[in-house]
Write a protein that holds these residues in place. Sequence first.
Motif, PDB file in Angstrom:
ATOM      1  N   ILE A   1       0.842  -1.193   0.000  1.00 25.82           N
ATOM      2  CA  ILE A   1       0.000   0.000   0.000  1.00 25.82           C
ATOM      3  C   ILE A   1       0.882   1.251   0.000  1.00 25.82           C
ATOM      4  O   ILE A   1       0.665   2.195  -0.780  1.00 25.82           O
ATOM      5  CB  ILE A   1      -0.940   0.002   1.225  1.00 25.82           C
ATOM      6  CG1 ILE A   1      -2.016  -1.079   1.059  1.00 25.82           C
ATOM      7  CG2 ILE A   1      -1.588   1.373   1.414  1.00 25.82           C
ATOM      8  CD1 ILE A   1      -2.845  -1.319   2.305  1.00 25.82           C
TER       9      ILE A   1
ATOM     10  N   ALA B   1      -5.284  -1.379   5.925  1.00 24.05           N
ATOM     11  CA  ALA B   1      -4.369  -0.243   6.062  1.00 24.05           C
ATOM     12  C   ALA B   1      -3.889  -0.091   7.496  1.00 24.05           C
ATOM     13  O   ALA B   1      -2.878   0.557   7.752  1.00 24.05           O
ATOM     14  CB  ALA B   1      -5.058   1.042   5.618  1.00 24.05           C
TER      15      ALA B   1
ATOM     16  N   ARG C   1      -3.157   4.492   6.674  1.00 24.60           N
ATOM     17  CA  ARG C   1      -4.433   5.071   6.231  1.00 24.60           C
ATOM     18  C   ARG C   1      -4.230   6.429   5.550  1.00 24.60           C
ATOM     19  O   ARG C   1      -4.945   6.759   4.603  1.00 24.60           O
ATOM     20  CB  ARG C   1      -5.384   5.216   7.421  1.00 24.60           C
ATOM     21  CG  ARG C   1      -5.942   3.900   7.954  1.00 24.60           C
ATOM     22  CD  ARG C   1      -6.810   4.121   9.172  1.00 24.60           C
ATOM     23  NE  ARG C   1      -6.026   4.654  10.288  1.00 24.60           N
ATOM     24  CZ  ARG C   1      -6.562   5.083  11.430  1.00 24.60           C
ATOM     25  NH1 ARG C   1      -7.871   5.051  11.612  1.00 24.60           N
ATOM     26  NH2 ARG C   1      -5.783   5.542  12.403  1.00 24.60           N
TER      27      ARG C   1
ATOM     28  N   LEU D   1      -3.676   6.300   1.639  1.00 26.31           N
ATOM     29  CA  LEU D   1      -4.622   5.668   0.719  1.00 26.31           C
ATOM     30  C   LEU D   1      -5.091   6.604  -0.387  1.00 26.31           C
ATOM     31  O   LEU D   1      -5.229   6.186  -1.544  1.00 26.31           O
ATOM     32  CB  LEU D   1      -5.834   5.133   1.489  1.00 26.31           C
ATOM     33  CG  LEU D   1      -5.545   4.059   2.552  1.00 26.31           C
ATOM     34  CD1 LEU D   1      -6.850   3.625   3.219  1.00 26.31           C
ATOM     35  CD2 LEU D   1      -4.835   2.861   1.936  1.00 26.31           C
TER      36      LEU D   1
ATOM     37  N   LEU E   1     -10.699   0.082   3.546  1.00 25.97           N
ATOM     38  CA  LEU E   1      -9.599   0.179   2.589  1.00 25.97           C
ATOM     39  C   LEU E   1     -10.132   0.457   1.181  1.00 25.97           C
ATOM     40  O   LEU E   1      -9.687   1.396   0.507  1.00 25.97           O
ATOM     41  CB  LEU E   1      -8.785  -1.117   2.611  1.00 25.97           C
ATOM     42  CG  LEU E   1      -7.676  -1.284   1.569  1.00 25.97           C
ATOM     43  CD1 LEU E   1      -6.635  -0.184   1.707  1.00 25.97           C
ATOM     44  CD2 LEU E   1      -7.024  -2.663   1.727  1.00 25.97           C
TER      45      LEU E   1
END
Length: 261
Positions: free
Chosen positions: A97, A117, A193, A196, A222
């Motif tokens: 990620i 996340a 987070r 994202l 997510l």
Amino acid sequence: MRTPSGLTYEIFGSGGRPIVACPCWSETAPTVRSLETHWLRRLAHDRTLAVINHRGLAGSSGLADLDNEVLGLREVADEVGAPAVLLGGCEASAAPIALAARHPDRVRALIVVNGSARMTADEGYPGRKSPEEARTGLAGIRRDWEKHVRTLLEEVVPIPWTDVDSALKLFRQFVSPDALATFVENFVLADVRSELSRITAPTLVIHGTEDEVILLAQAQYLAGHVPGAKLHTLKGARHHIDPSYNEEVARTVTSFLAPLD
């Protein structure tokens, strides 16, 4: 194979745009190699799959933190042919990620399987355990590594080992209690987070509806916070994917990647 920064990885299959897999610590290259029915082996039927070994495991060197893992993943992507498809799972999904957010030029697509996340709960964010509960559980790895891993295999990981003792024997060959504790502590408590919204690569989130480690609500968060992400649920699937779901996972991944190859 080893990257310049010391991350090791193994290649399975050939063809198609490469997938660089960063799975749960218990599903790194030695495990995938030993289990012909593993779901990652099924993905390798159709394309090149590079499965990494996390820092401190199976010959990989360096500090097992998020930045070093991202560096190693970036190196693997460059070696197998960037932009690559990144695949993350469980606690290790934080690294793919982060790479997708920080280095979009290296990433053609992002796939997260039973990952999130952030693993632990937070105000306004779902999670099975609080950070404090997670730290208490992680302390058990250093106190009694074998008991911790045996419990994991018997209660959480329904992968097709001949028996638990065979799995423990394999794990002893590529992971030490301190290395495992360091890696898991850093990634179970990781939080990406805030990264994202910067992900531009097409993203697929696959999650078991009965996942007892990372809640379905965390996968929904997510998918809801990565622009354009798709969510596919595996009905009845638990955290570690049983071989009965291999074909569904393979079809879902193949369909998702078809326009991108």
